[in-house]
Design a protein around this motif. Structure first.
Motif, PDB file in Angstrom:
ATOM      1  N   PRO A  76      63.264 -42.361 106.079  1.00 47.73           N
ATOM      2  CA  PRO A  76      65.005 -42.226 105.739  1.00 47.73           C
ATOM      3  C   PRO A  76      65.542 -43.793 104.714  1.00 47.73           C
ATOM      4  O   PRO A  76      64.829 -44.560 105.138  1.00 47.73           O
ATOM      5  CB  PRO A  76      65.887 -41.759 107.243  1.00 47.73           C
ATOM      6  N   SER A  77      66.557 -43.331 104.478  1.00 46.04           N
ATOM      7  CA  SER A  77      66.253 -43.887 103.244  1.00 46.04           C
ATOM      8  C   SER A  77      66.992 -45.091 104.271  1.00 46.04           C
ATOM      9  O   SER A  77      67.112 -44.854 105.147  1.00 46.04           O
ATOM     10  CB  SER A  77      68.453 -43.396 102.770  1.00 46.04           C
ATOM     11  N   HIS A  78      67.409 -46.469 103.298  1.00 42.20           N
ATOM     12  CA  HIS A  78      68.046 -47.657 103.781  1.00 42.20           C
ATOM     13  C   HIS A  78      69.126 -47.623 104.523  1.00 42.20           C
ATOM     14  O   HIS A  78      69.693 -48.241 105.382  1.00 42.20           O
ATOM     15  CB  HIS A  78      68.273 -48.737 103.009  1.00 42.20           C
ATOM     16  N   GLN A  79      69.953 -47.029 104.082  1.00 41.83           N
ATOM     17  CA  GLN A  79      71.617 -46.656 104.641  1.00 41.83           C
ATOM     18  C   GLN A  79      71.318 -45.798 105.440  1.00 41.83           C
ATOM     19  O   GLN A  79      71.871 -46.260 106.773  1.00 41.83           O
ATOM     20  CB  GLN A  79      72.157 -45.601 103.260  1.00 41.83           C
ATOM     21  N   HIS A 156      65.251 -50.041  93.893  1.00 40.22           N
ATOM     22  CA  HIS A 156      65.107 -48.479  94.528  1.00 40.22           C
ATOM     23  C   HIS A 156      65.925 -47.306  94.738  1.00 40.22           C
ATOM     24  O   HIS A 156      66.489 -48.566  96.371  1.00 40.22           O
ATOM     25  CB  HIS A 156      63.778 -48.801  94.973  1.00 40.22           C
ATOM     26  N   GLU A 158      66.648 -45.539  97.155  1.00 37.92           N
ATOM     27  CA  GLU A 158      66.363 -45.188  98.982  1.00 37.92           C
ATOM     28  C   GLU A 158      66.363 -46.850  99.482  1.00 37.92           C
ATOM     29  O   GLU A 158      66.261 -46.456 100.329  1.00 37.92           O
ATOM     30  CB  GLU A 158      65.552 -44.285  98.944  1.00 37.92           C
ATOM     31  N   SER A 195      56.663 -45.402 102.275  1.00 39.78           N
ATOM     32  CA  SER A 195      56.681 -44.022 102.549  1.00 39.78           C
ATOM     33  C   SER A 195      56.578 -44.345 100.379  1.00 39.78           C
ATOM     34  O   SER A 195      57.061 -43.094 100.380  1.00 39.78           O
ATOM     35  CB  SER A 195      58.364 -43.768 102.682  1.00 39.78           C
ATOM     36  N   TYR A 196      57.480 -45.127  99.270  1.00 38.38           N
ATOM     37  CA  TYR A 196      57.608 -44.791  98.057  1.00 38.38           C
ATOM     38  C   TYR A 196      56.120 -45.462  97.773  1.00 38.38           C
ATOM     39  O   TYR A 196      55.654 -46.390  97.166  1.00 38.38           O
ATOM     40  CB  TYR A 196      58.201 -45.392  98.069  1.00 38.38           C
TER      41      TYR A 196
END
Length: 263
Positions: A76-79, A156, A158, A195-196
């Motif tokens: 999932p995203s950093h946030q 980036h 995310e 993931s990226y």
């Protein structure tokens, strides 16, 4: 009543029991082979293939020729990760921060766990920090003894890290004593994965240009795979993970002569 081995049940195992044992074996060994499962569960190859197919369709593993690997996952995203496992990350950060020595040049990777590591560095530390993470740079802005360098590049959204050719080239110009790396996934065969694609490229350069890399991660990252390869597991020097991690999961990494610290 004494627990029995799967061999004691043989073909009397229910399908749900077989599949649970397959997932347990995958969790502890990082991969499973169909031929081994036939002997372990005392069932036919057709039965094992059917179990693996149904577990794959349920999203619980990834079938490959001859067996199965853990399911590839996207972080999932950093946030979204900021509030997850917070107490565990803080405990890991305290251990990892204790590995830093005065005067070192440090790479600090992006991620919520490495952000906690940055926050746990000694306030009087004198060192140079090179980071791809704006949140890490901000967390260290008030450390009077640190020279903090945030490399350039495109943000980036995310991962909340800077990425791209400019970032990779800037990292190539640095030789670090220590890289404190956040890990999306770590698998004994698949190595360090991310993931990226662009994030994997920056991590790859940091591993290559650091004298030692310390991977800091919660236990759920072990034995998993993400889409983009960073480096083989043996390129790491130290793993910092949770004390609750089963020894059976850590054992393959100990065979690589990695130092393993737990919190």
């Amino acid at each position: 009543m004494t627990a029995q081995n799967p061999e004691d049940f043989g073909s009397a195992l229910l399908p749900e029991e077989r599949r649970r044992l397959i997932l347990e074996r995958l969790s502890t060994q990082g991969r499973v082979f169909a031929a081994d499962l036939c002997g372990l569960l005392r069932v036919s190859e057709d039965t094992v293939r059917r179990d693996l197919r149904e577990l794959d369709e349920a999203g619980l593993l990834r079938r490959v020729h001859g067996g199965a690997l853990p399911r590839i996952q996207m972080s999932p995203s950093h946030q979204a990760r900021v509030g997850l496992h917070q107490s565990e990350k803080q405990a890991l950060a305290e251990v990892a921060a204790g590995l830093v020595q005065p005067g070192q040049v440090l790479f600090i990777d992006g991620g919520t766990t490495t952000l906690e590591v940055a926050r746990h560095l000694p306030k009087d530390l004198r060192a140079t920090v090179v980071t791809v993470s704006p949140p890490v740079a901000l967390a260290l802005a008030e450390y009077p003894g640190l020279e903090v360098r945030l490399v350039g590049g495109r943000l980036h959204p995310e991962a909340l890290t800077v990425v791209g050719a400019e970032t990779v080239e800037a990292l190539r110009q640095v030789r670090a004593d220590l890289c404190l790396m956040g890990v999306c996934s770590l698998h004994i065969d698949g190595g360090i994965t991310a993931s990226y694609a662009e994030e994997a490229a920056t991590k790859r350069v940091m591993v290559q240009n650091a004298a030692e890399t310390v991977a800091v991660f919660t236990a759920d990252k072990l034995g998993t795979l993400s889409p983009f390869v960073v480096a083989p597991a043996e390129r790491l020097g130290t793993l910092v993970t949770e004390a609750r991690t089963p020894e059976s999961v850590l054992a393959p990494f100990r065979k690589l002569n990695l130092r393993i610290l737990t919190a």
